[in-house]
Design an enzyme around this catalytic site. Structure first.
Site, PDB file in Angstrom:
ATOM      1  N   SER A  34       0.834  -1.198   0.000  1.00  0.00           N
ATOM      2  CA  SER A  34       0.000   0.000   0.000  1.00  0.00           C
ATOM      3  C   SER A  34       0.877   1.260   0.000  1.00  0.00           C
ATOM      4  O   SER A  34       1.785   1.366  -0.819  1.00  0.00           O
ATOM      5  CB  SER A  34      -0.923  -0.061   1.220  1.00  0.00           C
TER       6      SER A  34
ATOM      7  N   ASP B 158      -8.668  -6.510  -4.654  1.00  0.00           N
ATOM      8  CA  ASP B 158      -8.260  -5.194  -4.142  1.00  0.00           C
ATOM      9  C   ASP B 158      -8.781  -4.108  -5.081  1.00  0.00           C
ATOM     10  O   ASP B 158      -8.381  -4.036  -6.237  1.00  0.00           O
ATOM     11  CB  ASP B 158      -6.724  -5.150  -4.076  1.00  0.00           C
TER      12      ASP B 158
ATOM     13  N   HIS C  55      -7.984  -5.148  -0.262  1.00  0.00           N
ATOM     14  CA  HIS C  55      -6.686  -4.506  -0.092  1.00  0.00           C
ATOM     15  C   HIS C  55      -5.931  -5.068   1.114  1.00  0.00           C
ATOM     16  O   HIS C  55      -4.708  -5.169   1.103  1.00  0.00           O
ATOM     17  CB  HIS C  55      -6.894  -2.996   0.056  1.00  0.00           C
TER      18      HIS C  55
END
Lengths: 452, 242
Positions: A222, A388, A421
């Site tokens: 991320s 995601d 995610h």
């Protein structure tokens, strides 16, 4: 048996109502007494709170056996002290900068087995192990404890793993809640705007200060993955490999939208007071709301359906009450997430860090993605997850395409996962199967290049 | 390089019925766990290596566990890149230090710019993709030359089985039943040649593989060869599309 199944179990706690948010005042009014606390007391409480908290604790099953790094201690380094402050991307100077970091495992005599872990938006330096015996009892492990430890994905029997809190954060590294040396007061909104470049500059300096010339790998997911990319481009000779998980060379417009809503929630809280709320209640409602919105983006539709469905929290039928905030279990879960977040995170930090995430754009900074990656020397491992939608697969493919075009060594995989995610924090079995051989191979090649 | 048997190459199209896939154990550097030999693959890999100039930039489409690319890199000094659809294959490549990208050939090769490789290798894969024509064009967009190994469904045993038994052919080189075969297309050498000509691709070499040996020339090759190795080249004069 498997890490995954244990996680499912642990994650399921909230659905069986381990801590059902029965109250509607998730981020409600702070106890009146808070207002009477002095600044130093509030700080102390905040520090204790921060120490007690860990990112995504319910997803990361504690492991106190032979596969745990055990009790760890957060360390602090002071960098960029006068007369050599850090020149930020926006040309302002900042220094000295305190950096909170933890290390696990042993640095080899050749100093060639160090791995730096870049944490995501709200993570901290406490990536693995436990801070105290109490934490073991409470099973409060570091945010990536399932992935870092003896025999795990980042094997601390082989590697020296470093994780540090980012610049602008609130878990020990200098950020808006730190004291400004000139005023003796918390920076608040006077803290300079920071970028992913600045975060990486600080971490790169930390690594140098630890006497490590070249890292075996920089690993992150991320916002952490964005730091990995920046690192590989900005300091190409400082890392042998880059592991980029569920990330992007620039946040999607959709992601910017969600960040904006989060910041708006904080700023519209009357207790925000233009960022000058230290020693007062602070924008608890706004920050909790920001976290609730963000948390939805970390999940996937399927994982929410599987975990919560439309189950009701504490009634079998609707109450048809407009004021009642929590009817569904998922609402309770979100409120719980929001409330818990407020106890460990600073609202200004949230604003600064989401802004940094929005600003990050390798293409814009270097002219083009190819121009950026041409500079890189590391071998890359890029991973995306099919569910995601915050950092979707095409964004990883964009990175891969550019790395291929510029003739870099790159491997890419899209893992199947229903976890959205968050998958990079949870689905550790498959990630381990990939990352372990990648690191082993990289270390072997590094040692061939530079025999001891 | 011949003493170690090659593992089965997996299809790059997600075919699930491929020959028994090698179980990937904890990878070791400098030696892979034992796996069942597949003489066909060993043979074609050797043939491919014979036709690969040292130092080439090589793209292997459907690279399986990356064994061929590892040898091309280590013994021929090639700069290599694999594309593979199977997760276990990808992990095996990574443990060999062979760069590999998760991909499905039928979706094209958008990751790769025009002419980014000297050679593309497509071994025993083209008959398994949904759109072989499109894939072939795409291959010769990203590479100047292609080494293609395709099964020859004109092989006499198959013909005989079909003619006399009235059954779909099963041979040693095509050991699948009709319901579990990853092979979607049944073409002979003549068929393949026709497609290549239609696409205006030059055949640099055609090597029928007969009784496990690639031969330069053979009578009635379309009847006698179990598979064939082609060296294809994009004509210089042709403007590079896309």
């Amino acid at each position: 048996m498997s890490v995954k199944s244990r996680q499912v179990q642990v994650r399921g706690e909230s659905e069986t109502g381990i801590r059902p948010a029965k109250t509607a005042d998730v981020a409600g009014p702070t106890p009146a007494g808070d207002r009477n606390l002095g600044w130093s007391q509030t700080r102390r409480i905040a520090r204790i709170m921060a120490a007690m908290s860990t990112e995504l604790i319910e997803e990361s099953p504690p492991d106190v056996g032979a596969r745990s790094v055990g009790i760890v201690r957060t360390q602090f380094a002071t960098l960029f002290a006068p007369p050599s402050p850090l020149v930020l991307a926006n040309s302002r100077n900042l220094g000295p900068i305190t950096v909170a970091y933890e290390t696990y495992g042993q640095l080899s005599p050749q100093r060639d087995n160090a791995i730096f872990v870049c944490h995501a938006l709200t993570g901290d330096a406490h990536a693995a192990g436990y801070r105290s015996k109490e934490d073991i009892t409470a099973r409060k492990a570091g945010w990536w404890d399932g992935f870092i430890g003896p025999g795990k994905g980042l094997d601390t029997d082989k590697y020296f793993v470093i994780c540090a809190n980012v610049l602008g954060g609130c878990q020990g590294t200098t950020g808006p809640s730190s004291i400004c040396p000139e005023t003796g007061q918390p920076w608040g909104r006077d803290f300079p705007v920071i970028t992913v470049e600045d975060m990486v500059a600080v971490h790169a300096e930390l690594v140098r200060s630890l006497g490590i010339e070249r890292l075996l790998a920089v690993v992150g997911g991320s916002l952490g993955g964005m730091q990995v990319l920046e690192w590989a481009v900005r300091f190409p000779d400082q890392l042998a490999s880059a592991v980029v998980l569920a990330s992007s060379a620039r946040l999607s417009t959709q992601g910017i939208g969600f960040d904006n809503v989060g910041r708006a929630a904080i700023m519209s809280d009357p207790n925000y007071n233009n960022g000058d709320y230290y020693g007062a209640a602070g924008p608890r409602n706004g920050l909790a709301l920001a976290r609730m919105v963000a948390h939805i983006t970390y999940l996937s539709e399927a994982s929410i359906e599987n975990k919560f469905g439309r189950r009701l929290q504490d009634a079998s039928t609707f109450t048809f009450d407009l004021i009642k905030e929590i009817e569904f279990q998922f609402e309770s879960y979100l409120h719980y997430q929001g409330r818990r977040f407020v106890d460990r995170f600073d609202a200004n930090s949230y604003i600064y860090l989401t802004k940094a995430m929005d600003f990050f754009d390798l293409e814009k900074t270097y002219g083009s993605l190819n121009a950026a990656f041409t500079r890189a020397q590391a071998r890359f491992l890029v991973v995306s997850y099919d569910s995601d939608w915050l950092y979707p697969t095409p964004q990883s493919k964009e990175i891969v395409q550019s790395l291929v075009s510029t003739g870099k060594h790159v491997s890419y995989i899209e893992f199947h996962s229903a976890k959205g995610h968050d998958a990079f924090l949870i689905e550790l079995e498959q990630l381990e199967a990939l990352v372990r051989p990648f690191l082993e191979r990289t270390l072997a090649e590094v040692r061939v290049e530079t025999p001891a | 390089m011949t003493e170690t048997p090659s593992p089965p190459r997996t299809s790059s199209t997600g075919g699930t019925a491929v020959a028994p896939a090698r179980r990937i154990k904890m990878p070791r550097i400098g030696g892979a766990p034992y796996c069942m030999p597949d003489p066909m693959v060993a043979l074609t890999n050797n043939e491919i290596m014979k036709h690969m100039p040292a130092g080439s930039r090589v793209l292997d489409l459907g690279c399986g566990d990356g064994r061929l690319l590892e040898i091309l890199r280590d013994a021929h000094g090639c700069r290599v890149q694999g594309v593979e659809v199977d997760e276990r294959g990808i992990i095996a490549c990574v443990s060999r230090g062979v760069p590999v990208i998760h991909g499905d050939l039928d979706r094209g090769l958008p990751e790769f710019p025009n002419d980014s490789f000297d050679y593309a290798v497509v071994s025993q894969t083209l008959q398994q993709v949904k759109f072989p024509k499109r894939v072939l064009e795409e291959i010769l967009r990203v590479a100047h030359r292609a080494l293609v190994v395709v099964p020859n469904f004109g092989y006499w045993k198959g013909r005989l089985q079909h003619l006399l038994g009235g059954r779909a052919p099963v041979t040693q080189s095509l050991p699948y039943e009709w319901y579990n075969t990853p092979n979607l297309h049944f073409m002979s050498m003549l068929d393949f040649r026709a497609l290549v000509q239609q696409l205006d691709i030059r055949i640099v070499k055609e090597l029928p593989i007969i009784k496990g040996r690639a031969v330069d020339r053979a009578w009635a090759a379309n009847l006698r060869a179990e598979s064939a190795l082609y060296v294809l080249e994009r004509p210089e004069t042709r403007p590079n599309h896309s």
